[in-house]
Each structure stands twice: as C-alpha cells, then as structure tokens.
Scaffold this motif. Structure first.
Motif: not given
Length: 601
Positions: A414-429
C-alpha cells in the motif's frame, strides 16, 4: 502546573536589499516569534513589514497563503526620528477551536515565521539590526543527538527534533498555529518524540491532565490517553498520574461499549450521555476517525480540510459499525489498562482487562480477518482491506505469528497511504515485524508523502499533512508529524524502557542498510550513548557497537541470532538466551552500568 516559555533573540543568517528599499531578513528556521528591529530615521515614518514562513518565486515573502495556515502576516510599523528599537505588534490569535490555548497576557503575540520583509521609504531610514524574538519552551539542545551515513535520515531527524523544540511554546502540546489546541493522538506522538530528544516531562503531563478533562471527538483519541499515561510512567517512573486518574483511565478504554464478544462500536445505544460525561466529552460529534484528513467524494469539490481523492489519507477505508482500527486500539489499551491495574495494585482489574484483551483478539480474528487472503478487512460487513486495517493490528501485536508475513506484505503493497499521524503506527508496526529496511526507505523517501518533501517545500518544522495537495488548510508547524524523532531511538536503535523509569531498558538495533549510526538519547537516569558500525571482513558481516549504560540501570542488548561470535570488551561471550523479538530470532547480552565495545560476527 503549566510551565512558562522563554523568549530568545535570534539573529538572521542573511539580510539583504533584494529590491530598491525592500529588505529581506532570513532566519535559519521558522519559530513562533515576533520581530524586533532597530532603525535610525531622520524623521517620523510608517513602514510595512511582512512576516512569513515561505517565499514566492520572486524571492519575497509569499503573500498568498491560500487556504493554508502557513505563517503569514502584514504589519505596519510607526517609527520615530532617531535611533530606536521596535517590536512588531502581531494581532491576537482568535482561533475558534473549543480548547484553544492562549498565550499568557504579559506575552506579545507570536506567529511562525522564517522571513521578514521590510519596505522602507525612499530616503532617511536605515535598518541597524533585525532579530527574530522567538518563544521557546525550555529545551536542552545537547540532551540528544543523532548522525548516520544517510544524509536524508539525518535531515529528517533534525527536522523532527527541531519541531519538538519549537512547538510547545504555549506550555502545552497544541496542534500547530491553526487551532492551537491539544488533541490526544497529536500529544501521544509529540510526547514520545519529546521524551526521546529532551529529558523533560512536565509539558506532557500537563497536557495529559488537560486532555483527560477536555476530550476531543474521535473514538480512538480517547484511547490514546492510556497510551500517553503508560509512556509517561515507563519513561519517568512516576506513577502518580496512574493512581490519581485510575477511574478516568478505565473509562477511556471504552470497555463499556463492548458487546458479548468484546468488540466495541461508537454507533450503538451503549454510547450513553452518562458515559460521555465520564469521558469528559461535552460535544456532539463523537465518532471514529481512522486517519485524517478524509477524502473528497467523486464529483464533489475538495474541501479545505480534505484530500483531493476519495481515498483521502485513509486508503479508502470503509467505515462500518464495528471498525477494525477502533477495535485494534481497544485491544491495545485493554492490555495497557491491565498493566496500569498491576501498578496500582488492583489484581482483579488486572486479570479482567487481560482476559478481555484476549477475547477481543479472538473476536477480531474471527470476524475481521480474511484467512484466505491473510490480512484484516476494515470492519464487520465489508470485504475492503486498507493499509490502516492492517498496520494498526501489526503495531499492537494482534497479528498471529503465522500471518505476520502476509499482513506485512499487504502493508508494504500500500506504500505510504496514510497521513503523518498514521506514519507513526505504520513505522511502529513495520519495525515490530522486522521490516526495518522498508521502514527506513519510508523515512528517507523523497516522494510527495515524505519528510523530505516537507523540507523541499520550504518548511523547517514537520507539517500537518504531507503537502498542501493532501490538506489545503495545513500548517507548517505540527508536531504530530514528528514520528522519526521517536522511531529512530525506539525502533531503529531499539532503545525502550522495560522497567519504569529506565531502571532497565532494552537495545534492539535494526540498522537495515545503514552502516554507521551514532545516537545519544536522554533518560531520567542519564543519557544512553550508542554507536553502531557495520562492516565486512573477508566477506563476513561484522557489527561493532559502543554502548554507554547509565549508572543505576541495566540493559538487555538483543542482537540477531545469525551472529556466531560475540566479543564484549575484548572477551569472548556466549549468549545463553535466544528469543523472537522484533521479527527475528535474537540473542541476549545483559549489560550493567558502564561502557562497552561489543563486536559480533
């Protein structure tokens, strides 16, 4: 108590006459400031001053901010004959946000600017000095540092760290210059970053107390309160907040919304006015958010606070009554509440919340997981699968081991299909799943959805959205975009407390393709110094680590199990424990206070 910020004089890095009688002062970075200027005049006069965060193509301040809240102001300055110092009078910020934070009345108003444009009369006026009079919450620049062999990552770190210095100017974590109000999710990311760049806990604790009694509308934001409270306890060692607000924190798990199988919904009659009162929410818009901003429906005009496509920053998430993201948060905070109950000595609550988390996990896997495709769907009643429905379960430890590979492959697709907020949890995961190389590629990307794009467009702080394209009314000073400031220490170098107050912590390096990493991160016990060099000797991979463990602490160093030889301060060491951690098998080297040179092959 709310702490006080302090004004600081900052000189420009350049000052030039860019057009006849038009002078432009450029400062190194934007700051929440007013302008001080010393002028010598042969007679009284009126000057025009523009303050702004960005320039136009003509080299002057951009005077057409559009829908954005990128810093800009036009001001008049009355000067008198002789040599005098003046300070611009910026109009008060009149945000209509419900929990708008105001400056103390004895402070002059500030706005974020990096450039000052001063238009002089034809004759008789000379500018002697210009100063950015910047308002900063107390910050120790030397408390943390990071460098690596990646110039891109170094720039992203510097951007994120400076954001955490510049944005708490109100003495509270407020979400940028547009609303100037705290939100729980914003505060969580800002807290994590702040704790990893400076040894300072007061502003986060004040913000947490404020938010507990002045809640915002999103369902998931309420649950962030437990995440904030737990991180404060783990980093500071202070349990007062957990004890004093135990009942409020229990309510914030939203366990009262659960049906028999543990799943919660914000759209049933269980969301009573009585519960809203106990959640300290006094509005009428309580609802799920998933991510922000939303998109624009096909055929509709894009709103100022919406993305240009139907997907928005939610990857086309399909909202259902029983929402996967909401329940992933619920699972996470039930586990946190169990831990909080243990800290305060409530053993019955400890057991109940832990059991309830197990029930929620089983129900989510039964009703929200597509076993055939190996990933989560957005909720009960839809087959649509989004990045968000999978990255949050990955971050919170919901994904069964046998499906981690399929879920991570879907997330990566999906790539970076999230906001700058969502990026926190994407990187954590991603780091939790051992996908360090892909996570690093996201942090160093130069695409439109990237931290490098924030720098490219001219911002010196992290922005509210990746770009104006995705949210036209964005600010250029929003700390919920500062995830790398905590992800680099907590995930890339893997430094996290495992006992409150950093009495014991772990180090789980995941350097991916980096060959040289050096980090200083603050803790309540003192700074932790780590340095990692990756090299090859006769085609054999070698890691050389230098680690300084503060006094009165101990550390668990977990290194990849692929290494066969371990030398600690020149002596051969044989690890006695091996475990799956952060996506791969690792071997343990326990460390007590002191300095170490560790070589592994």
């Amino acid at each position: 108590d709310r702490q006080t910020a302090i004004f600081e004089d900052i000189l420009p890095i350049s000052m030039a006459e860019v057009k006849p009688n038009i002078y432009l002062a450029e400062f190194e970075k934007a700051a929440f400031s007013t302008l001080k200027v010393t002028i010598t005049a042969t007679k009284d006069a009126e000057l025009t001053v523009f303050l702004g965060e960005r320039l136009s193509d003509d080299g002057l301040i951009n005077k057409h901010p559009g829908h954005s809240f990128i810093g800009y102001e036009k001001l008049s300055l009355s000067i008198k004959k002789g040599t005098h110092e003046y300070q611009t009078q910026i109009p008060a910020n009149h945000s209509k946000s419900p929990h708008h934070q105001k400056l103390a009345p004895f402070y002059p108003e500030v706005l974020p600017f990096r450039f000052a444009e001063i238009i002089l009369p034809n004759t008789g006026v000379v500018i002697d000095a210009v100063t950015q009079y910047a308002l900063y919450y107390p910050f120790d620049d030397e408390a943390s540092s990071f460098t690596s062999n990646s110039d891109a990552l170094n720039k992203v770190w510097d951007l994120s760290k400076y954001t955490l210095k510049a944005t708490p100017f109100l003495g509270v974590y407020a979400d940028g210059n547009r609303e100037r109000m705290p939100y729980e999710a914003d505060a969580y990311i800002q807290q994590l970053g702040h704790y990893n760049v400076d040894r300072e806990y007061s502003v986060a604790r004040y913000t947490a107390k404020f938010l507990l009694h002045h809640a915002s509308w999103p369902t998931e934001w309420h649950m962030h309160m437990l995440m904030i409270a737990w991180q404060d306890y783990m980093y500071s060692g202070n349990s007062d907040f957990l004890v004093d607000y135990y009942t409020d924190l229990k309510a914030k798990t939203l366990h009262e919304l659960a049906r028999e199988d543990g799943l919660i919904s914000s759209k049933t009659d269980k969301l009573t006015q009585d519960l809203l009162n106990r959640l300290h929410y006094d509005g009428n818009k309580f609802r799920d958010i998933v991510d922000w901003p939303k998109g624009t429906e096909a055929g509709k005009n894009q709103a100022r606070n919406a993305g240009p496509t139907p997907e928005g920053e939610r990857d086309g998430y399909v909202f259902t009554d029983y929402n996967t993201v909401v329940n992933a948060f619920h699972f996470n905070v039930l586990n946190i509440m169990s831990d909080i109950a243990e800290v305060v000595g409530n053993t019955s609550d400890q057991a109940w919340f832990k059991q309830q988390a197990s029930i929620v996990k089983a129900s989510m896997l039964a009703h929200m997981f597509d076993k055939e495709k190996g990933h989560f769907v957005d909720g009960i009643g839809t087959k649509h699968a989004s990045l968000h429905a999978n990255m949050f379960p990955l971050a919170f430890g919901l994904v069964p081991e046998e499906y981690i590979s399929s879920v991570t492959e879907f997330v990566k697709s999906r790539g970076m299909a999230a906001s700058v907020y969502g990026a926190q949890h994407l990187l954590d995961g991603l780091y939790r799943a051992g996908e360090a190389e892909y996570a690093l590629s996201l942090m160093t990307s130069d695409k439109k959805r990237s931290w490098l794009n924030m720098l490219r467009v001219g911002s010196t702080m992290t922005t509210e959205a990746w770009d104006e394209h995705y949210k036209p009314n964005l600010t250029w000073n929003h700390a919920w975009g500062s995830a790398p400031a905590n992800v680099i220490p907590r995930r890339l170098m893997g430094i996290e407390p495992i006992e409150s107050g950093f009495k014991e912590f772990r180090i789980v390096p995941q350097p991916a393709t980096l060959s040289d990493v050096k980090l200083k991160t603050p803790t309540i016990q003192g700074p932790i110094h780590t340095e990692l060099k990756v090299s090859y000797e006769q085609e054999l991979l070698k890691w050389t680590l230098q680690i300084e463990v503060p006094a009165n602490t101990k550390a668990q160093l977990w290194l990849p199990a692929m290494f066969n030889q371990f030398n600690v301060n020149g002596e051969l060491y044989a690890p006695k424990m091996q475990s799956m951690l952060m996506g791969e098998k690792r071997k343990l080297i326990p460390l007590v206070s002191g300095k170490y040179i560790i070589e592994v092959y």
